[in-house]
Design an enzyme around this catalytic site. Structure first.
Site, PDB file in Angstrom:
ATOM      1  N   TYR A   1      17.609   0.508  -8.121  1.00 48.59           N
ATOM      2  CA  TYR A   1      17.237   0.929  -6.766  1.00 48.59           C
ATOM      3  C   TYR A   1      18.071   2.141  -6.327  1.00 48.59           C
ATOM      4  O   TYR A   1      17.579   3.058  -5.679  1.00 48.59           O
ATOM      5  CB  TYR A   1      17.407  -0.233  -5.779  1.00 48.59           C
TER       6      TYR A   1
ATOM      7  N   ARG B   1      19.150  -4.645 -11.284  1.00 49.25           N
ATOM      8  CA  ARG B   1      18.175  -4.106 -10.315  1.00 49.25           C
ATOM      9  C   ARG B   1      18.833  -3.219  -9.261  1.00 49.25           C
ATOM     10  O   ARG B   1      18.247  -2.253  -8.800  1.00 49.25           O
ATOM     11  CB  ARG B   1      17.443  -5.254  -9.601  1.00 49.25           C
TER      12      ARG B   1
ATOM     13  N   TYR C   1       4.392   0.370  -1.743  1.00 46.36           N
ATOM     14  CA  TYR C   1       3.246  -0.466  -1.378  1.00 46.36           C
ATOM     15  C   TYR C   1       3.637  -1.394  -0.225  1.00 46.36           C
ATOM     16  O   TYR C   1       4.813  -1.681  -0.023  1.00 46.36           O
ATOM     17  CB  TYR C   1       2.690  -1.221  -2.586  1.00 46.36           C
TER      18      TYR C   1
HETATM   19  C1  LIG Z   1       9.711  -6.373  -3.127  1.00 47.94           C
HETATM   20  S1  LIG Z   1       8.661  -7.263  -2.052  1.00 47.94           S
HETATM   21  C2  LIG Z   1       7.655  -5.972  -1.440  1.00 47.94           C
HETATM   22  C3  LIG Z   1       7.003  -6.285  -0.115  1.00 47.94           C
HETATM   23  C4  LIG Z   1       6.170  -5.127   0.409  1.00 47.94           C
HETATM   24  N1  LIG Z   1       7.015  -4.005   0.744  1.00 47.94           N
HETATM   25  C5  LIG Z   1       5.363  -5.527   1.659  1.00 47.94           C
HETATM   26  O1  LIG Z   1       5.474  -4.840   2.675  1.00 47.94           O
HETATM   27  O2  LIG Z   1       4.613  -6.492   1.605  1.00 47.94           O
HETATM   28  C6  LIG Z   1       7.702  -8.159  -3.170  1.00 47.94           C
HETATM   29  C7  LIG Z   1       7.213  -9.454  -2.576  1.00 47.94           C
HETATM   30  O3  LIG Z   1       6.230  -9.180  -1.580  1.00 47.94           O
HETATM   31  C8  LIG Z   1       5.233 -10.177  -1.595  1.00 47.94           C
HETATM   32  N2  LIG Z   1       3.973  -9.575  -2.063  1.00 47.94           N
HETATM   33  C9  LIG Z   1       3.805  -8.410  -2.693  1.00 47.94           C
HETATM   34  N3  LIG Z   1       2.510  -8.210  -3.002  1.00 47.94           N
HETATM   35  C10 LIG Z   1       1.845  -9.289  -2.551  1.00 47.94           C
HETATM   36  C11 LIG Z   1       0.487  -9.692  -2.578  1.00 47.94           C
HETATM   37  N4  LIG Z   1      -0.458  -8.948  -3.144  1.00 47.94           N
HETATM   38  N5  LIG Z   1       0.177 -10.878  -2.021  1.00 47.94           N
HETATM   39  C12 LIG Z   1       1.112 -11.677  -1.447  1.00 47.94           C
HETATM   40  N6  LIG Z   1       2.392 -11.333  -1.403  1.00 47.94           N
HETATM   41  C13 LIG Z   1       2.766 -10.163  -1.940  1.00 47.94           C
HETATM   42  C14 LIG Z   1       5.696 -11.239  -2.624  1.00 47.94           C
HETATM   43  O4  LIG Z   1       6.484 -12.212  -1.957  1.00 47.94           O
HETATM   44  C15 LIG Z   1       6.526 -10.384  -3.567  1.00 47.94           C
HETATM   45  O5  LIG Z   1       7.421 -11.149  -4.320  1.00 47.94           O
END
Ligand SMILES: C[S@@+](CC[C@H](N)C(=O)[O-])C[C@H]1O[C@@H](n2cnc3c(N)ncnc32)[C@H](O)[C@@H]1O
Length: 276
Positions: free
Chosen positions: A78, A74, A100
């Site tokens: 990145y 990974r 996102y």
């Molecule tokens: C790589 S991070 C990205 C976070 C993203 N940049 C943000 O601002 O929320 C991925 C993690 O964010 C959280 N996440 C992403 N999408 C989510 C959702 N729809 N609901 C709850 N948690 C979410 C989860 O913990 C997931 O494993």
């Protein structure tokens, strides 16, 4: 004095979690006016919408297949994504990189690209977006100010020595990748989740209720807010988007020594202190 800034500019924006309504007006304006939008947005509807409103669109998601290559993981993916963004900035374009949620929360690509762009003399900045944490505060009705909040990545919590305070809220990100040390896979196993439970059990009772949270990413989806017992976590179904919310297990305890120390202080500054 005139400072010479190179042509080429990078703006990192967040799209929020739910496409409808969570994009800030300034982020939308950059998406519409930038020479090129480069994005790693997994939701297909969000991606299509970004493509429609941008002048040119580059999708970064294809880079993930590099994880399957021998010797790559990974981190290489990145790095390649950040390099793709930088190549467009070096070409003199105004680049809008869209991620996102919040572009800087658990999103190392944006931080890498901004640091590299600035080191090369380009203007680079990040605009805040609505993150999973923001959505869970609203959906679960949890105020992080009530007990205080600890927030960290699940595998980081597992493999490092961390001091957890069970009188405060704990948010664990990416539990769906718990204990995934190869940095090649995007899942976990019940055995790895059991290791997580065993570590959490150092600070929390096994019958402590924890919440599996998945914010709806479009209007037709339901938000998942499943409360289970900590001991049942290895049997639960976890997705890449799951966030694990662990409410405080014990009430806050007063630090009487500090309270006594504060009470012994004068209410106002002494005259000699004010003069100093
Ligand atoms: C790589 S991070 C990205 C976070 C993203 N940049 C943000 O601002 O929320 C991925 C993690 O964010 C959280 N996440 C992403 N999408 C989510 C959702 N729809 N609901 C709850 N948690 C979410 C989860 O913990 C997931 O494993």
């Amino acid at each position: 004095m005139m400072t010479s800034q190179k042509q080429g500019k990078l703006i990192c924006v967040g799209t929020g979690l739910r496409m409808a309504g969570q994009l800030t007006p300034i982020a939308r304006s950059y998406i519409e006016t930038a020479d090129v939008v480069i994005a790693a947005v997994p939701n297909i509807f969000a991606r299509k919408w970004l493509q429609d409103i941008s002048k040119e669109y580059i999708c970064l998601l294809g880079h993930y297949s590099a994880c399957d290559e021998e010797g790559k993981n990974r981190r290489d993916t990145y790095r390649n994504m950040a390099d793709t963004i930088l190549a467009e900035v070096r070409a003199g374009k105004t680049v809008c990189a869209a991620f996102y949620g919040h572009p800087g929360i658990f999103a190392c690509i944006s931080h890498m690209a901004i640091a590299d762009a600035r080191a090369e003399g380009f203007h680079a900045e990040m605009l805040p977006g609505i993150s999973a944490e923001d959505c869970l505060v609203a959906d679960l009705g949890i105020d992080p100010g009530r007990t205080g909040m600890q927030s960290m990545e699940t595998t980081q919590f597992m493999i490092y020595e961390r001091k957890i305070d069970p009188t405060a809220l704990l948010i664990l990100w990416q539990p769906g990748l718990a204990g995934e040390l190869s940095l090649k896979r995007f899942d976990t196993t019940p055995a790895k989740l059991q290791v997580l439970v065993d570590k959490l059990a150092r600070d929390y009772p096994l019958d402590h209720p924890v919440i599996l949270y998945e914010a709806a990413t479009h209007p037709l989806e339901q938000t998942r807010m499943d409360t289970i017992l900590l001991r049942d976590l290895p049997k639960a179904s976890l997705q890449q988007i799951t966030t694990l919310v662990i409410p405080a297990a014990f009430p806050l305890k007063l630090d009487q020594a500090i309270i006594d120390e504060l009470n012994a202080l004068p209410e106002t500054m002494e005259i000699s202190e004010q003069a100093a």
